[in-house]
Design a protein around this motif. Structure first.
Motif, PDB file in Angstrom:
ATOM      1  N   SER A 239      19.870  17.139 -13.949  1.00 61.98           N
ATOM      2  CA  SER A 239      19.635  15.695 -14.146  1.00 61.98           C
ATOM      3  C   SER A 239      18.929  15.086 -12.941  1.00 61.98           C
TER       4      SER A 239
ATOM      5  N   LYS B 291      15.487  13.022 -13.095  1.00 57.00           N
ATOM      6  CA  LYS B 291      15.311  11.693 -12.497  1.00 57.00           C
ATOM      7  C   LYS B 291      13.932  11.577 -11.857  1.00 57.00           C
ATOM      8  N   TYR B 292      13.520  12.614 -11.150  1.00 59.77           N
ATOM      9  CA  TYR B 292      12.214  12.558 -10.490  1.00 59.77           C
ATOM     10  C   TYR B 292      11.067  12.742 -11.475  1.00 59.77           C
TER      11      TYR B 292
ATOM     12  N   SER C 222      11.119  11.487 -14.386  1.00 58.17           N
ATOM     13  CA  SER C 222      10.986  10.168 -15.016  1.00 58.17           C
ATOM     14  C   SER C 222      10.137   9.215 -14.189  1.00 58.17           C
TER      15      SER C 222
END
Length: 514
Positions: free
Chosen positions: A271, A275-276, A278
């Protein structure tokens, strides 16, 4: 259902779904009297992740010329019957070690179907400031497989004799940046970092960002052994490195969690990658399928006992503190039996074995007999369910982190184990999925635009095998036994392995990033 029982389903589905590949030879190929290579009757698993399909493959020179139906009137200098076998791209090792000048044969990789390896890892590259001369030397020895070279950040620091400090002078930084720019111009695929090792551990945010910007300007890739792989330091270490994705694609080397446990933890780790991604960053990682790492014994010593510290002075001034640190560290790393040495004269023995043999506590052995630079070892510190779940992630491809001489079976068995253990025996992967992780996906990550897929116009790096016949023979006591079952391996259209035997001609290339 056993793996072999799936074959009729593969072929039946392919007959319905792969009509586009069943076209006859185009006119320009019909005019040729004889082809260089025809691979007949195999199940083509092309590296894209799409379903396999029955087809023949024609190779001219070093390039795939046609994939589809080839009638019996077409002939070739070399014809390979792949009946009952899969025909795949040659595998690409995202993180490997070795010296193509000293050991250009690389039998350990070829025996696993690997045709391209990425070298210059963990911040350490071999060019020693003469990248162009090193390239010429590799060209002249003609390695048996393809080499994708990276520039080592730690090596750049060594070349400028940077101090063991976070802040380096602007002049030193300019020289380091100039050399990185030079190597990227000559075709380096990017920059690797060893942020847990000397001297990379002394680099700070400003330095790493400046270098990342240069790599990004050449569309290169940043790879890193992150600052700390311990479970409680993992998030911070990933954040530090993945944040550089603002300037260049970021790839985490040998992703793992030391002391972490369970598939749930793997989801938490991936996850962070998500996150990166995204944020618009290009994010990826690699994993090797073993539960033991391998590196220098300095990994268990405290920062204050390794360079630039004087170890002899540390022994005298802080002996008791050092003993206590090592006792706690080794206990945290599953005890002395979980450290298996790979360096003479200790090779094949655990730290627990040495305790019995030498008749003294392991912390004294580490301090007085070995020291922080005296050996390398395998460390059984990873959780199976966590690491296997990481392998499954869409962000993750396959690597070995191995070499011809390393005393760890991963250099001889990683790619075979992905087939034998995780595809045939466990059904953890389907064949198309695992081949994608070992070829097409890796090629896309590192920027190989004409390899990694079985596709017309691509270079003819090809592996042919029956998945059920793949057998990994290397283990921790016998780490240099070659994998069996990869029957044919072609590198740039020429045989490197035929009917399970090596062909003593070297047809690999030192690749340059365009």
């Amino acid at each position: 259902m056993k793996f072999k029982e799936k074959w009729p389903l593969f072929f039946a589905c392919a007959a319905l779904s792969s009509c586009a590949t069943r076209s006859p030879l185009p006119e320009n190929l019909r005019e040729l009297y004889k082809f260089d290579v025809i691979i007949r009757n195999g199940l083509v698993v092309d590296g894209s992740g799409k379903p396999g399909y029955p087809a023949s493959v024609i190779i001219q020179s070093d390039t795939i010329a046609f994939i589809g139906e080839v009638d019996s009137t077409s002939t070739a200098t070399l014809e390979i019957d792949a009946n009952g076998k899969v025909v795949t791209p040659g595998f690409i090792d995202a993180h490997a070690h070795g010296d193509p000048i000293k050991t250009p044969q690389f039998y350990n990789f070829l025996a696993q179907g690997v045709t391209t390896i990425c070298l210059g890892q963990d911040g350490s590259s071999d060019s020693k400031g003469e990248f162009g001369a090193w390239q010429a030397s590799v060209d002249s020895v003609r390695p048996a497989l393809n080499i994708a070279p990276f520039t080592g950040h730690g090596s750049l620091r060594v070349e400028i004799e940077a101090p063991f400090e976070e802040e380096i002078s602007e002049a030193d930084m300019a020289v380091m940046a100039e050399e990185l720019d030079h190597q990227l111009q000559l075709g380096s695929f990017g920059l690797t970092m060893g942020l847990e090792y000397v001297p990379g551990r002394y680099s700070g945010e400003k330095e790493l960002q400046a270098l990342a910007k240069i790599v990004g300007s050449y569309h290169g890739v940043l790879m890193a052994h992150i600052r700390n792989e311990d479970n409680d330091k993992l998030e911070a270490s990933l954040d530090e490195f993945l944040g550089l994705g603002q300037w260049a694609p970021v790839h985490v080397s040998h992703l793992k969690s030391v002391y972490g446990e369970g598939a749930k933890r793997a989801v938490e780790i991936t996850s962070i990658l998500a996150k990166y991604e995204s944020l618009g960053y290009r994010v990826s990682a690699d994993v090797y399928p073993y539960m033991a790492s391998f590196t220098g014994i300095g990994i268990v010593f405290p920062d204050w006992a390794i360079p630039p510290a004087n170890f002899n002075l540390v022994k005298k001034a802080r002996r008791g503190e050092l003993e206590e640190f090592l006792r706690n560290k080794i206990a945290q790393r599953n005890g002395p039996a979980a450290t298996l040495f790979g360096t003479a004269p200790y090779a094949g023995k655990t730290l627990a074995d040495l305790e019995k043999e030498l008749g003294k506590p392991f912390e004294d052995i580490l301090i007085d007999d070995i020291g922080p630079r005296g050996a390398s070892a395998a460390y059984f510190v990873m959780d199976d369910s966590l690491q296997v779940a990481l392998m499954k992630s869409d962000y993750v491809v396959v690597s070995s982190d191995g070499s011809p001489g390393m005393r760890h079976p991963r250099g001889y068995g990683s790619f075979g184990k992905m087939i034998e253990t995780y595809t045939v025996q466990s059904n953890y992967f389907i064949i198309e999925q695992v081949i994608h992780k070992m070829s097409g996906q890796t090629a896309e990550i590192i920027g190989l635009n004409d390899r990694g897929l079985l596709k017309v116009g691509y270079k003819a790096d090809v592996t042919i095998f029956d998945p059920e016949n793949v057998k990994v023979k290397a283990d921790f006591q016998h780490p240099h036994h070659l994998t069996e079952g990869f029957d044919f391996v072609l590198v740039n259209g020429k045989l490197a392995r035929s009917n399970g035997e090596f062909v003593e001609s070297r047809n690999g290339k030192l690749l340059r990033r365009e």
